[in-house]
Motif scaffolding. Structure first.
Motif, PDB file in Angstrom:
ATOM      1  N   UNK A  50      20.202  56.716 160.290  1.00 60.00           N
ATOM      2  CA  UNK A  50      19.759  58.113 160.373  1.00 60.00           C
ATOM      3  C   UNK A  50      21.575  58.569 160.280  1.00 60.00           C
ATOM      4  N   UNK A  51      21.292  59.838 159.046  1.00 55.26           N
ATOM      5  CA  UNK A  51      22.678  60.819 158.885  1.00 55.26           C
ATOM      6  C   UNK A  51      22.278  61.944 159.639  1.00 55.26           C
ATOM      7  N   UNK A  52      24.015  62.076 160.906  1.00 54.51           N
ATOM      8  CA  UNK A  52      23.666  63.117 161.723  1.00 54.51           C
ATOM      9  C   UNK A  52      24.809  63.887 161.007  1.00 54.51           C
ATOM     10  N   UNK A  53      25.924  63.534 160.239  1.00 56.30           N
ATOM     11  CA  UNK A  53      27.138  64.387 160.368  1.00 56.30           C
ATOM     12  C   UNK A  53      27.474  64.416 159.104  1.00 56.30           C
ATOM     13  N   UNK A  54      27.173  64.988 157.692  1.00 59.95           N
ATOM     14  CA  UNK A  54      27.441  65.095 156.940  1.00 59.95           C
ATOM     15  C   UNK A  54      28.924  65.730 156.045  1.00 59.95           C
ATOM     16  N   UNK A  55      30.156  65.094 156.352  1.00 59.59           N
ATOM     17  CA  UNK A  55      31.025  65.289 155.344  1.00 59.59           C
ATOM     18  C   UNK A  55      30.974  65.424 154.080  1.00 59.59           C
ATOM     19  N   UNK A  56      31.191  67.058 153.040  1.00 55.63           N
ATOM     20  CA  UNK A  56      30.972  67.281 152.024  1.00 55.63           C
ATOM     21  C   UNK A  56      32.999  66.131 151.540  1.00 55.63           C
ATOM     22  N   UNK A  57      32.610  65.589 151.140  1.00 54.81           N
ATOM     23  CA  UNK A  57      34.198  65.117 150.038  1.00 54.81           C
ATOM     24  C   UNK A  57      34.816  66.137 148.893  1.00 54.81           C
ATOM     25  N   UNK A  58      33.505  66.592 148.091  1.00 53.35           N
ATOM     26  CA  UNK A  58      33.970  67.194 147.198  1.00 53.35           C
ATOM     27  C   UNK A  58      35.063  69.007 147.579  1.00 53.35           C
ATOM     28  N   UNK A  59      34.435  69.059 148.988  1.00 53.39           N
ATOM     29  CA  UNK A  59      34.553  70.744 149.338  1.00 53.39           C
ATOM     30  C   UNK A  59      36.501  70.298 150.034  1.00 53.39           C
ATOM     31  N   UNK A  60      36.822  69.361 150.693  1.00 53.11           N
ATOM     32  CA  UNK A  60      38.463  69.106 150.587  1.00 53.11           C
ATOM     33  C   UNK A  60      39.118  68.579 149.908  1.00 53.11           C
ATOM     34  N   UNK A  61      39.265  69.508 148.949  1.00 56.77           N
ATOM     35  CA  UNK A  61      40.744  69.548 148.172  1.00 56.77           C
ATOM     36  C   UNK A  61      42.334  68.617 148.721  1.00 56.77           C
ATOM     37  N   UNK A  62      42.363  68.398 149.798  1.00 52.61           N
ATOM     38  CA  UNK A  62      43.478  67.411 150.579  1.00 52.61           C
ATOM     39  C   UNK A  62      43.293  66.131 149.736  1.00 52.61           C
ATOM     40  N   UNK A  63      41.744  65.282 149.422  1.00 46.49           N
ATOM     41  CA  UNK A  63      41.226  64.254 149.723  1.00 46.49           C
ATOM     42  C   UNK A  63      40.722  63.333 147.713  1.00 46.49           C
ATOM     43  N   UNK A  64      41.287  64.789 146.947  1.00 46.34           N
ATOM     44  CA  UNK A  64      41.374  64.905 145.454  1.00 46.34           C
ATOM     45  C   UNK A  64      43.190  65.131 145.117  1.00 46.34           C
ATOM     46  N   UNK A  65      43.588  64.825 146.027  1.00 45.72           N
ATOM     47  CA  UNK A  65      45.230  64.969 145.719  1.00 45.72           C
ATOM     48  C   UNK A  65      46.036  63.234 145.198  1.00 45.72           C
ATOM     49  N   UNK A  66      46.048  63.666 144.162  1.00 45.16           N
ATOM     50  CA  UNK A  66      46.526  61.742 143.911  1.00 45.16           C
ATOM     51  C   UNK A  66      45.252  60.956 143.396  1.00 45.16           C
ATOM     52  N   UNK A  67      43.507  61.500 143.511  1.00 51.50           N
ATOM     53  CA  UNK A  67      43.215  60.360 143.228  1.00 51.50           C
ATOM     54  C   UNK A  67      42.430  60.784 141.755  1.00 51.50           C
ATOM     55  N   UNK A  68      42.302  59.697 141.213  1.00 45.35           N
ATOM     56  CA  UNK A  68      41.163  59.775 140.128  1.00 45.35           C
ATOM     57  C   UNK A  68      39.664  59.272 140.018  1.00 45.35           C
ATOM     58  N   UNK A  69      39.002  58.787 140.657  1.00 43.30           N
ATOM     59  CA  UNK A  69      38.314  58.548 140.862  1.00 43.30           C
ATOM     60  C   UNK A  69      37.869  58.421 142.419  1.00 43.30           C
TER      61      UNK A  69
END
Length: 380
Positions: free
Chosen positions: A252-271
């Motif tokens: 059961x998911x209790x802690x939702x982390x939105x990767x889209x909302x964390x811009x640092x996670x997309x630097x240098x990432x293609x996909x």
């Protein structure tokens, strides 16, 4: 001794007289039906033996689904008798080489860019993406008649073509009543030729995703499955062995982390691929790896374990045998495996998946462990 989903069909083959290791000790019988209850986790079942006494009383082994604990990978491991480092269906979604570089591919729906994207069966033919012979093909070559008790759409789906591969007699079935009728059609015959049937039921998994595992709705489905099995065992002829397993459990998911909302996670990432409990990040360029690893490790420090592809392979996450280069290239440059009850969602590309309550894929026992249940007729 540790057993996995990949041990099931080799043991079935051995019970039919093929030269395979019978690690699970299956007794010979004329016919065998293997019923997969999607989402039937061993830990979940063990906590609810009062709801499912028929299933719980007949557990013979506890199996590990393998990493990641997700339907497409588990069905491939089951059908091929091999872990995903060998068969190459390395997750719910992953990158495949395309004319533009890497393209996101959903192996469960066999579609491009998203679970509801363009049909990928022409651009990525299932028989090319997964080229190994299935254990069902081995059974057919040995003279065992193959049957399928599955929903109509699965018969020609990309995943079915990729991992089951063998031609066989179709018994369309989506409800428990239809599954029962299909299994009895397979098992009730007077022919000397042995039969093997793969049967499938999805509602436990779907209810867990939408309402949560161990919710009242989920427990109702589990109770219905147990009653169905009890009735089926009273109707089966003694010449048929019924095997039941799952493809994964669920948390059961209790802690939702939105990767889209964390811009640092997309630097240098293609996909970004995978699913909410196991993410693959594919980089724009290899030189970005140290910076991206540092950013992901920092951002997700309390939510996930982040490793490089090389570390995951060194630790044999995908199986004991190193994958061929074409399969290794499908694995993300980085992997983030959610811990505890966290989920790593990508709402822009996965709007439906990001709203789910129940999830699976990672390393917890609730996700990884599935039962092997064995039964023969209780008819007097």
């Amino acid at each position: 001794m540790s057993y996995t989903l990949a041990d099931v069909l080799p043991s079935v083959a051995a019970s039919f007289g093929l030269a395979d290791p019978n690690r699970l000790g299956l007794e010979p019988n004329r016919d065998v039906v293997l019923l997969l209850i999607d989402g039937l986790g061993a830990e979940l079942l063990a906590r609810h033996t009062d709801i499912a006494p028929t299933l719980a009383a007949r557990v013979t082994h506890t199996l590990t689904a393998g990493f990641p604990a997700t339907t497409a990978t588990s069905l491939a491991s089951l059908a091929l008798g091999a872990p995903c480092a060998t068969h190459g269906i390395i997750g719910y979604s992953f990158a495949l080489p395309d004319t533009g570089g890497r393209r996101l591919f959903n192996s469960l729906t066999w579609r491009l860019d998203a679970a509801t994207g363009a049909d990928a069966r022409e651009e990525f033919p299932p028989e090319r993406v997964q080229q190994r012979t299935s254990r069902l093909q081995d059974l057919a070559a040995h003279g065992v008649e193959v049957h399928y008790v599955i929903p109509v759409f699965q018969r020609t789906s990309g995943l079915t073509r990729a991992v089951f591969r063998a031609a066989g007699t179709m018994h369309p079935a989506a409800t428990l009543e239809e599954v029962r009728d299909g299994i009895l059609d397979v098992a009730t015959h007077s022919d000397a030729r042995p039969r093997f049937a793969y049967a499938y039921f999805s509602e436990l998994d779907a209810t867990g995703h939408l309402c949560g595992p161990e919710s009242e709705q989920w427990l109702t489905v589990l109770r219905d499955v147990d009653a169905f099995v009890a009735g089926l065992l009273s109707d089966l002829p003694p010449t048929c062995t019924l095997l039941i397993t799952g493809d994964h459990g669920m948390i059961h998911a209790d802690n939702v982390i939105d990767l889209d909302a964390r811009s640092r996670l997309h630097d240098g990432v293609h996909l970004i691929a995978g699913e909410a409990r196991v993410r693959h990040a594919y980089l724009d360029r290899p030189a970005a790896l140290p910076d991206v690893l540092a950013a992901w490790s920092d951002e997700l420090a309390t939510h996930a374990r982040v490793v490089t592809r090389e570390q995951a392979l060194d630790e044999h996450w995908f199986g004991p045998t190193p994958p061929q280069p074409v399969i290794a290239d499908r694995i993300g440059d980085l992997l983030a495996v959610a811990e505890g009850r966290s989920v790593l969602v990508c709402p822009a590309r996965e709007p439906l998946e990001s709203t789910l309550i129940g999830h699976h894929g990672a390393w917890t026992a609730d996700e990884q462990l599935v039962p092997l249940i064995s039964g023969v007729s209780t008819r007097s």
